[in-house]
Enzyme design. Structure first.
Site, mmCIF file in Angstrom:
data_model
loop_
_atom_site.group_PDB
_atom_site.id
_atom_site.type_symbol
_atom_site.label_atom_id
_atom_site.label_comp_id
_atom_site.label_asym_id
_atom_site.label_seq_id
_atom_site.Cartn_x
_atom_site.Cartn_y
_atom_site.Cartn_z
ATOM 1 N N ALA A 159 0.826 -1.212 0.000
ATOM 2 C CA ALA A 159 0.000 0.000 0.000
ATOM 3 C C ALA A 159 0.860 1.262 0.000
ATOM 4 C CB ALA A 159 -0.923 -0.001 1.212
ATOM 5 N N PRO A 160 0.403 2.340 -0.689
ATOM 6 C CA PRO A 160 -0.860 2.490 -1.390
ATOM 7 C C PRO A 160 -0.867 2.020 -2.840
ATOM 8 C CG PRO A 160 0.270 4.579 -1.373
ATOM 9 C CD PRO A 160 1.154 3.612 -0.638
ATOM 10 N N GLY A 161 0.229 1.403 -3.318
ATOM 11 C CA GLY A 161 0.134 0.715 -4.603
ATOM 12 C C GLY A 161 0.935 1.271 -5.756
ATOM 13 N N LYS A 221 4.135 1.156 -6.442
ATOM 14 C CA LYS A 221 5.093 0.192 -6.999
ATOM 15 C C LYS A 221 4.367 -1.015 -7.580
ATOM 16 C CE LYS A 221 8.575 1.729 -3.740
ATOM 17 N NZ LYS A 221 7.637 2.616 -3.043
ATOM 18 N N ASP A 259 9.477 -3.332 0.058
ATOM 19 C CA ASP A 259 9.685 -1.916 0.366
ATOM 20 C C ASP A 259 9.282 -1.763 1.830
ATOM 21 O OD1 ASP A 259 8.117 1.214 -0.372
ATOM 22 O OD2 ASP A 259 10.250 0.808 -0.212
ATOM 23 N N CYS A 289 12.737 4.014 2.534
ATOM 24 C CA CYS A 289 12.826 5.453 2.303
ATOM 25 C C CYS A 289 13.490 6.128 3.509
ATOM 26 C CB CYS A 289 11.466 6.070 2.007
ATOM 27 S SG CYS A 289 10.254 5.840 3.324
#
Lengths: 330, 172
Positions: free
Chosen positions: A131-133, A135, A197, A249
């Site tokens: 989420a939120p999508g 990637k 991620d 990140c």
């Protein structure tokens, strides 16, 4: 590995307190990345807007033309399919083209992990913290919507956004599970590729979320523990010879290089170079920075240098870390 | 989720026929896809690539929250298009479309009615009481609306049933 503490100088402490940053975080960034004044200047600037074309819903050249007719000024970033928005007559998230799924709003650095994964049609791929999508959409687009993509996330509000984005962008090849990534083992699938991620302390997105300027080092150990568990999980879920891209990140080596070091030395992953698209990339004129192989006077596995950072300075992007790891063949 | 049964496929065929032609089979063949159903109070219809469908058959548990593209809902009598169902039908049909001006499209995407002055042209056969595909001048279907009067009409002509502005208002 313990969280590394770097004592801020009095001048740094004063600057940090004046500008609403944690002095300990600022001291760490200076120690790990150097060029601190430029980095902090970049982190205090408003983030740029980027958009990533979705060819599944329309020709990217046609989408660009439509936006430019509406008064948007767009510029290539060097990352295929991602444009920087230089001028916008109104929000890029409110156009007819956005609502039609012709593009996705995504920072240029967020697009890098999917390129590192190199997904292919016909494969079975997992996006473990989807989420939120953004990637997930990118993975589907890169495979012509012809792979089988499994997207996991456990937060109901974020899963709603994930579902909405996948539908808006017209994807037929994705399955969404409102579950923890750990529940993926129950499927009994061995994946060809996995994108992890990982949830992190988010230092790289300070420009977008100023609350992260005051991150507390106590959070870092918990994040690093969770990331370690997720990498272990990815190892279990991958086929022999399967590929993991681990990304965050954050700028914290405990969450980045140390995780990659452990994946190599304890789980038997092999670090691989990033594909030429990323090795040859110049963001804001600068190549991606290699992973740090020496952290707090400790040498990490040389394979860590094959990982890469995008940084607010010099790259003019949000901060991202990407590593490409191959599971052993046996 | 499960593959669609014959009765569900019949409903889809009927609806697609009403929207200008039975292109379901050719679409599925070209897209290498199949129709799946998510059971519930109302049965949700999804188009799913076969590569994913094969995996869903081989590994049915745990059940996904959603798979593939949501085309609409089927009840005892009919199949009702979703926003994405309308978009995909609009790409394949030349019937039941009402083309609206850019200004009318903007307002429609806010959930507003389309007035007569916003209608540019329409496919033959669009009549009062129909469900029309609201289409931009560039040919993109941005939603579904009920036709309130004979076109072009005056005043409120199209009443929104679903519009893509939903993605901003509630999509999350």
């Amino acid at each position: 590995m313990e969280v590394l503490r770097v004592a801020p100088t009095p001048a740094l402490r004063q600057w940090s307190e004046k500008n609403g940053f944690s002095p300990e975080l600022v001291a760490r960034w200076g120690a790990f990345y150097g060029d601190l004044p430029q980095m902090l200047k970049a982190m205090k600037s408003p983030p740029l807007t980027h958009l990533r074309m979705n060819p599944l819903r329309g020709d990217p050249n046609e989408t660009r033309r439509r936006l430019e007719e509406k008064g948007f000024t767009l510029e290539e970033t060097g990352v295929p399919g991602t444009l920087k928005v230089l001028e916008a007559p109104f929000s890029a998230g409110a156009t007819e083209e956005y609502l039609l799924g012709r593009y996705y709003l995504q920072d240029v650095s967020s697009a890098l992990p999917a390129f590192a994964l190199e997904p292919r049609p016909g494969e079975t791929i997992a996006d473990l913290c989807a989420a939120p999508g953004g990637k997930t959409v990118q993975l589907a687009a890169m495979t012509g919507d012809r792979a089988a993509i499994y997207a996991f996330d456990s937060d109901p509000a974020r899963v709603q956004a994930l579902e909405s984005n996948l539908q808006r962008c017209g994807l037929m090849s994705t399955a969404v599970y409102e579950r923890r990534a750990q529940d993926a083992t129950a499927l009994g699938i061995s994946f060809d590729r996995i994108l992890l991620d990982a949830p992190c302390t988010g230092e790289g997105v300070v420009q977008r979320d100023p609350g992260r300027r005051m991150g507390h080092l106590g959070e870092y150990e918990a994040c690093a523990r969770d990331q370690r568990d997720l990498v272990d999980l990815a190892h279990k879920l991958l086929k022999p010879g399967g590929l993991l891209v681990y990304s965050t990140c954050t700028l914290a080596p405990e969450e980045n290089e140390v995780q990659v070091h452990r994946a190599i030395t304890e789980l038997g992953f092999t670090a691989e170079p990033l594909p030429p698209t990323l090795r040859d990339l110049r963001l804001n004129g600068a190549p991606l920075k290699p992973g740090l192989t020496r952290v707090a006077e400790r040498d990490l596995h040389p394979g860590v240098a094959l990982a890469a950072h995008a940084l607010p300075h010099p790259h003019g992007s949000l901060g991202f870390f990407i590593a490409r790891l191959r599971k052993g063949a046996s | 989720m499960r593959p669609a049964g014959d009765d569900e496929l019949d409903r889809l065929h009927d609806t697609f026929d009403r929207f200008g032609g039975d292109f379901l089979e050719s679409w599925l063949s070209h897209a290498d896809a199949e129709i799946w159903i998510r059971p519930g109070k109302v049965r949700a219809v999804h188009i799913v690539r076969k590569i994913l469908g094969e995996q869903l058959r081989a590994h049915p548990e745990p059940v996904p929250k959603i798979a593939g593209l949501f085309l609409g809902e089927v009840d005892r009598y009919r199949f009702h298009l979703s926003l994405e169902g309308a978009y995909e039908v609009g790409r394949r049909t030349k019937e039941n479309r009402v083309f609206v001006s850019d200004k009318a499209a903007q307002l429609f995407l806010y959930g507003r009615d389309v007035l007569g002055e916003g209608i540019e042209r329409w496919d033959p056969g669009v009549k009062r009481g129909n469900v029309a595909l609201v289409t931009t001048l560039r040919g993109d279907v941005i939603g579904l609306a009920e036709v309130l009067m004979a076109l072009p009409g005056n005043g409120r002509v199209l009443e929104p049933l679903a519009d893509r502005g939903w993605y901003l208002r509630e999509g999350g």
